[in-house]
Design a protein around this motif. Structure first.
Motif: not given
Length: 418
Positions: A1-19
Motif C-alpha cells: 500500500m502506498s504512503q498516500k493510501k496509508t495516510a488517507l486510511g489513517r485520516l479516515i480512521g481518526t475521523l471515524h474514531l473521534w466522531l
C-alpha cells in the motif's frame, strides 16, 4: 500500500474514531429509543387496552362535534383541542389531543407547556382516560429520541449534529470495512463473526461485521432523520426531487366572512367517510384561530402513513378547499410524505420494521464495541511491547515513545486478538 493510501486510511480512521467518541452517547440513546419506537403502533394497543378499546354498540356513534365538546371539557377550556385520531374499527376510542410547546423550555417537561390526550367512547361520549402525555412512556421515548429529554434549543441541535456525525461515521466505517483484497480470509473476517475467538476478536467482529450488515438501513434512518433535523437539508431533498426547482403549491384559506359553525367538523368527517369508507383511519387537525383550514389525513392502509389523502376544509363551513392523494403530490412532496415510513422502517410492512428494530439495537451497540476496541489499543500502547507501537526510540534527550498512530474503530489494522 502506498504512503498516500496509508495516510488517507489513517485520516479516515481518526475521523471515524473521534466522531464516534463525540457522539457515542447520543447515538446509543437514539438507537435504543428508535428500536422501541419502530413498534409503537403495535405496542400501544397491547399496553393500553383500557384506553384504546371499547365495547361496540348497536346504536350510532355520537356526532364528532359533540365528542369534541366533551373532550374539550375534559382537558379544560384553556387547553384547546388541536386534533383527533379516529380509527375505522368499531371497538376503538376517539383520541383527542391538546398540545402546546415552549421552544425556550430547558427540559422535556418545560418544552411541553401541556400535552393532554382524552380517549373518548364514541358511542356514549364517556372520557375513558384523560392522559398527561408528557409522562406517557412512548412520549418520553420519543423525547429521548428527538431531544435527549432537553428542550428544543438544546436537545434539537444536540441530536441533529450527532445524527449528521453518524452519517459520516457510517461512510468512513464502510471505507474501513472494505477488504483490501477480496480473498477468502479477508472475506471471512468482513462477513463472519468468529465466536470461538478471544474477547477482543469477538468484540471487533461485532463492531465490524454487524456494522456492515446494518449499514444500509442505518444510513436510511439517519438521512431521513436529517430531513427533519435541518431545514436546509429537507428543502434540498424536495428541490432535488422536484428537478432542481421546488414546486409551488398555493395555500388555501378558510372564508373568514362566514360565521363559525360547530357542525362544520361533522360535515368534514362525513365527507371523509363518504369518499373513503374503507379507510384505515382519519386524522383531523383543528386550527386554533384565523383563516387557516382544517387539515385532514385519510389513511388508506394500516402498514404505512404515506399512502393517504391529504385534505383542507373551511373551518367555518366545512366546505372542501382541496384534496390530494399521494399520487397527486409533487415529487418533492411525495419524498417528504414517505420520510416517516422510511425512518421507522414501515416502507415494506412488518419485515422492514423487524429489520429496522435490529438495526437500531446494532446502532446502540456500535459506540460500545468501538470504545472497547479503542481502549484496548490505547492500553496496549501505554504498556509498550513488541512492534511499532511498543518500541521506544532513543534520542539525544533519552528514551521517548514514538508518535502513536490514531486508533481506528473498524480498521483492519487493529489487533483483533484472535
Amino acid at each position: 500500500m502506498s504512503q498516500k493510501k496509508t495516510a488517507l486510511g489513517r485520516l479516515i480512521g481518526t475521523l471515524h474514531l473521534w466522531l464516534g467518541l463525540a457522539s457515542g452517547l447520543v447515538i446509543i440513546v437514539i438507537g435504543l429509543t428508535g428500536a422501541i419506537y419502530v413498534f409503537t403502533d403495535e405496542l400501544k394497543p397491547l399496553v393500553y387496552r383500557d384506553r384504546f378499546f371499547v365495547q361496540p354498540e348497536s346504536t350510532p356513534k355520537l356526532p364528532l362535534s359533540r365528542l369534541l365538546a366533551l373532550a374539550q371539557a375534559a382537558v379544560g377550556e384553556k387547553r384547546p383541542v388541536t386534533r383527533v385520531e379516529i380509527s375505522s374499527r368499531p371497538d376503538r376510542t376517539y383520541i383527542f389531543r391538546a398540545l402546546k410547546v415552549d421552544k425556550e423550555g430547558f427540559s422535556h417537561w418545560d418544552y411541553y407547556k401541556y400535552y393532554m390526550r382524552a380517549y373518548v367512547n364514541p358511542y356514549n361520549g364517556k372520557v375513558v382516560m384523560l392522559e398527561d402525555s408528557r409522562n406517557e412512556f412512548f412520549t418520553v421515548v420519543l423525547g429521548l429520541h428527538m431531544r435527549m429529554l432537553f428542550g428544543e434549543k438544546i436537545g434539537h441541535p444536540l441530536v441533529s449534529y450527532s445524527v449528521l456525525a453518524f452519517v459520516m461515521i457510517l461512510i468512513f466505517g464502510l471505507v474501513l470495512w472494505w477488504p483490501a483484497k477480496w480473498k477468502k480470509g479477508n472475506i471471512d473476517k468482513s462477513f463472519k463473526i468468529k465466536w470461538n475467538a478471544k474477547f477482543k476478536r469477538v468484540n471487533y467482529d461485532l463492531h465490524n461485521v454487524l456494522g456492515f450488515y446494518a449499514c444500509v438501513i442505518l444510513f436510511m434512518c439517519a438521512v431521513t432523520g436529517l430531513v427533519w433535523a435541518f431545514e436546509w437539508f429537507g428543502k434540498g431533498v424536495k428541490t432535488v426531487a422536484d428537478g432542481g426547482k421546488p414546486a409551488e403549491v398555493p395555500a388555501v384559506f378558510s372564508d373568514t366572512t362566514q360565521n363559525k359553525d360547530a357542525k362544520a367538523v361533522d360535515r368534514v368527517f362525513a365527507a371523509l367517510q363518504h369518499d373513503n369508507p374503507a379507510a384505515y383511519g382519519y386524522l383531523i387537525n383543528f386550527p386554533a384561530k384565523g383563516k387557516l383550514p382544517l387539515n385532514t389525513s385519510t389513511y388508506l392502509t394500516a402498514t404505512n402513513r404515506y399512502d393517504r389523502i391529504q385534505g383542507q376544509y373551511d373551518q367555518f363551513t366545512g366546505g372542501r378547499l382541496r384534496s390530494r392523494s399521494f399520487g397527486e403530490l409533487t415529487s418533492g412532496e411525495q419524498i417528504y410524505a414517505m420520510n416517516f415510513d422510511l425512518h421507522v422502517g414501515a416502507w415494506a410492512g412488518l419485515p422492514s420494521k423487524i429489520l429496522t428494530f435490529f438495526a437500531g439495537l446494532i446502532c446502540a451497540s456500535l459506540p460500545v464495541t468501538g470504545v472497547v476496541i479503542w481502549w484496548g489499543r490505547r492500553k496496549k500502547g501505554d504498556k509498550g511491547g513488541k512492534g511499532e507501537r511498543g518500541r521506544k526510540v532513543r534520542t539525544a534527550d533519552g528514551y521517548v515513545p514514538p508518535r502513536r498512530a490514531a486508533p481506528v474503530m473498524g480498521s483492519k489494522s487493529i489487533s483483533t486478538g484472535a
